[in-house]
Design a protein around this motif. Structure first.
Motif, short mmCIF file in Angstrom:
data_model
loop_
_atom_site.label_atom_id
_atom_site.label_comp_id
_atom_site.label_asym_id
_atom_site.label_seq_id
_atom_site.Cartn_x
_atom_site.Cartn_y
_atom_site.Cartn_z
N PHE A 79 25.42 -24.91 10.99
CA PHE A 79 25.21 -25.61 9.73
C PHE A 79 25.66 -24.72 8.58
CE2 PHE A 79 22.13 -27.87 12.44
CZ PHE A 79 22.61 -29.15 12.22
N PRO A 80 26.41 -25.26 7.64
CA PRO A 80 26.88 -24.46 6.52
C PRO A 80 25.74 -24.06 5.59
CG PRO A 80 27.46 -26.77 6.20
CD PRO A 80 26.86 -26.66 7.57
N LEU A 81 25.81 -22.84 5.08
CA LEU A 81 24.78 -22.34 4.17
C LEU A 81 25.25 -22.44 2.72
CD1 LEU A 81 23.87 -19.09 6.16
CD2 LEU A 81 22.67 -21.29 6.20
N THR A 82 26.57 -22.43 2.52
CA THR A 82 27.12 -22.45 1.17
C THR A 82 28.16 -23.55 1.08
OG1 THR A 82 28.78 -20.83 1.82
CG2 THR A 82 26.76 -19.97 0.85
N GLY A 83 28.79 -23.68 -0.08
CA GLY A 83 29.87 -24.65 -0.25
C GLY A 83 31.10 -24.20 0.52
N HIS A 84 32.29 -24.43 -0.04
CA HIS A 84 33.52 -24.05 0.64
C HIS A 84 33.48 -22.57 1.02
CE1 HIS A 84 37.76 -24.08 1.68
NE2 HIS A 84 37.83 -22.91 1.07
N HIS A 85 33.70 -22.28 2.30
CA HIS A 85 33.59 -20.90 2.76
C HIS A 85 34.45 -20.70 4.00
CE1 HIS A 85 30.56 -23.11 5.11
NE2 HIS A 85 30.90 -22.28 6.07
N HIS A 86 34.55 -19.45 4.40
CA HIS A 86 35.23 -19.10 5.65
C HIS A 86 34.27 -18.32 6.52
CE1 HIS A 86 38.73 -20.65 3.75
NE2 HIS A 86 38.55 -19.84 2.71
N HIS A 87 34.73 -18.00 7.74
CA HIS A 87 33.82 -17.38 8.70
C HIS A 87 34.28 -16.01 9.15
CE1 HIS A 87 33.10 -21.80 9.22
NE2 HIS A 87 31.89 -21.37 8.97
N LEU A 88 33.31 -15.12 9.25
CA LEU A 88 33.51 -13.84 9.93
C LEU A 88 32.89 -14.00 11.31
CD1 LEU A 88 32.40 -11.38 7.11
CD2 LEU A 88 34.75 -11.79 7.86
N VAL A 89 33.67 -13.77 12.34
CA VAL A 89 33.18 -13.96 13.70
C VAL A 89 33.23 -12.62 14.44
CG1 VAL A 89 33.49 -15.22 15.86
CG2 VAL A 89 34.12 -16.30 13.68
N CYS A 90 32.10 -12.15 14.91
CA CYS A 90 32.09 -10.89 15.66
C CYS A 90 32.60 -11.13 17.08
CB CYS A 90 30.69 -10.28 15.70
SG CYS A 90 30.64 -8.74 16.64
N VAL A 91 33.66 -10.40 17.46
CA VAL A 91 34.25 -10.60 18.78
C VAL A 91 33.38 -9.97 19.86
CG1 VAL A 91 36.60 -10.67 17.88
CG2 VAL A 91 35.63 -8.48 18.62
N SER A 92 32.42 -9.18 19.44
CA SER A 92 31.59 -8.46 20.40
C SER A 92 30.32 -9.24 20.73
CB SER A 92 31.25 -7.08 19.83
OG SER A 92 30.48 -6.35 20.73
N CYS A 93 29.57 -9.65 19.72
CA CYS A 93 28.29 -10.33 19.98
C CYS A 93 28.33 -11.82 19.62
CB CYS A 93 27.16 -9.65 19.23
SG CYS A 93 27.22 -9.88 17.43
N GLY A 94 29.41 -12.27 18.97
CA GLY A 94 29.52 -13.69 18.65
C GLY A 94 28.81 -14.10 17.37
N ALA A 95 28.22 -13.14 16.65
CA ALA A 95 27.54 -13.48 15.39
C ALA A 95 28.56 -14.04 14.40
CB ALA A 95 26.87 -12.23 14.81
N ILE A 96 28.15 -15.06 13.66
CA ILE A 96 29.03 -15.70 12.70
C ILE A 96 28.38 -15.65 11.32
CG2 ILE A 96 30.05 -17.90 12.00
CD1 ILE A 96 30.18 -18.54 15.04
N THR A 97 29.11 -15.16 10.33
CA THR A 97 28.61 -15.19 8.96
C THR A 97 29.66 -15.86 8.07
OG1 THR A 97 29.42 -12.94 8.62
CG2 THR A 97 27.10 -13.19 9.12
N GLU A 98 29.20 -16.35 6.94
CA GLU A 98 30.08 -17.03 6.00
C GLU A 98 30.54 -16.05 4.92
OE1 GLU A 98 28.02 -20.37 4.37
OE2 GLU A 98 27.77 -21.36 6.31
N PHE A 99 31.76 -16.25 4.43
CA PHE A 99 32.16 -15.51 3.24
C PHE A 99 32.98 -16.40 2.33
CE2 PHE A 99 36.71 -14.51 3.65
CZ PHE A 99 36.95 -14.81 4.98
N GLN A 100 32.96 -16.07 1.06
CA GLN A 100 33.75 -16.80 0.06
C GLN A 100 34.62 -15.79 -0.66
OE1 GLN A 100 30.07 -18.41 -1.68
NE2 GLN A 100 30.91 -20.45 -1.40
N GLU A 101 35.87 -16.14 -0.87
CA GLU A 101 36.79 -15.19 -1.48
C GLU A 101 37.76 -15.96 -2.38
OE1 GLU A 101 38.24 -12.60 -3.05
OE2 GLU A 101 37.13 -11.63 -1.43
#
Ligand SMILES: [Zn+2]
Ligand SMILES: [Zn+2]
Ligand SMILES: [Zn+2]
Length: 153
Positions: A79-101
């Protein structure tokens, strides 16, 4: 997102909310970690896979759910936490965070003007080794992690 939010959003769009679809919504509502369609299927026995996939697709199209592609090509949802955003995906543990740039957005709008045609949307996933995994594995991905296409360093 609560179940009521999801139901309201779907019904507000004029979609008929069938019982199987409602069960899919109940299954995913309130999830605070990313999940796969397979996990949802396993959680709603008796609901057809096609219904699960169609319901997830509908939510993605309505902007209520994010669909991300992991470095190995497999899709995950959150589920999205913010408006338009992109994703940082950890290749090791699979954690996903949002970023805006904002600079990325500017760059893409310039690209549209210059040569790409009319840009109607974009998706960016950036594959990382997250801070937690950096500490755990000394700056590298898990040693046993296969190096897959699309991830270069
Ligand atoms: Zn997202
Ligand atoms: Zn990690
Ligand atoms: Zn963007």
């Amino acid at each position: 997102m609560t179940n009521n939010d999801l139901v309201a959003a779907i019904e507000g769009q004029g979609y008929r909310l069938t019982a199987p679809r409602l069960r899919v919504l109940e299954s995913i509502a309130g999830r605070d970690t990313n999940f796969t369609a397979e996990e949802v299927c396993a959680d709603v026995p008796g609901v057809g896979r096609a219904t699960v996939f169609r319901t997830l697709k509908l939510l993605v199209e309505r902007g209520l759910l994010c669909k991300m592609i992991l470095h190995d090509g497999s899709p995950r949802y959150s589920f999205p936490l913010t408006g338009h955003h992109h994703h940082l995906v950890c290749v090791s543990c699979g954690a996903i965070t949002e970023f805006q740039e904002s600079e990325i957005e500017q760059l893409l709008s310039q690209l549209g003007v210059s040569k790409a045609g009319t840009i109607v949307g974009h998706r960016i996933e950036v594959y990382v080794v997250c801070p937690t995994c950096q500490v755990r594995y000394g700056g590298h991905a898990k040693p046993e992690l296969p190096i897959s296409a699309g991830v270069s360093s």
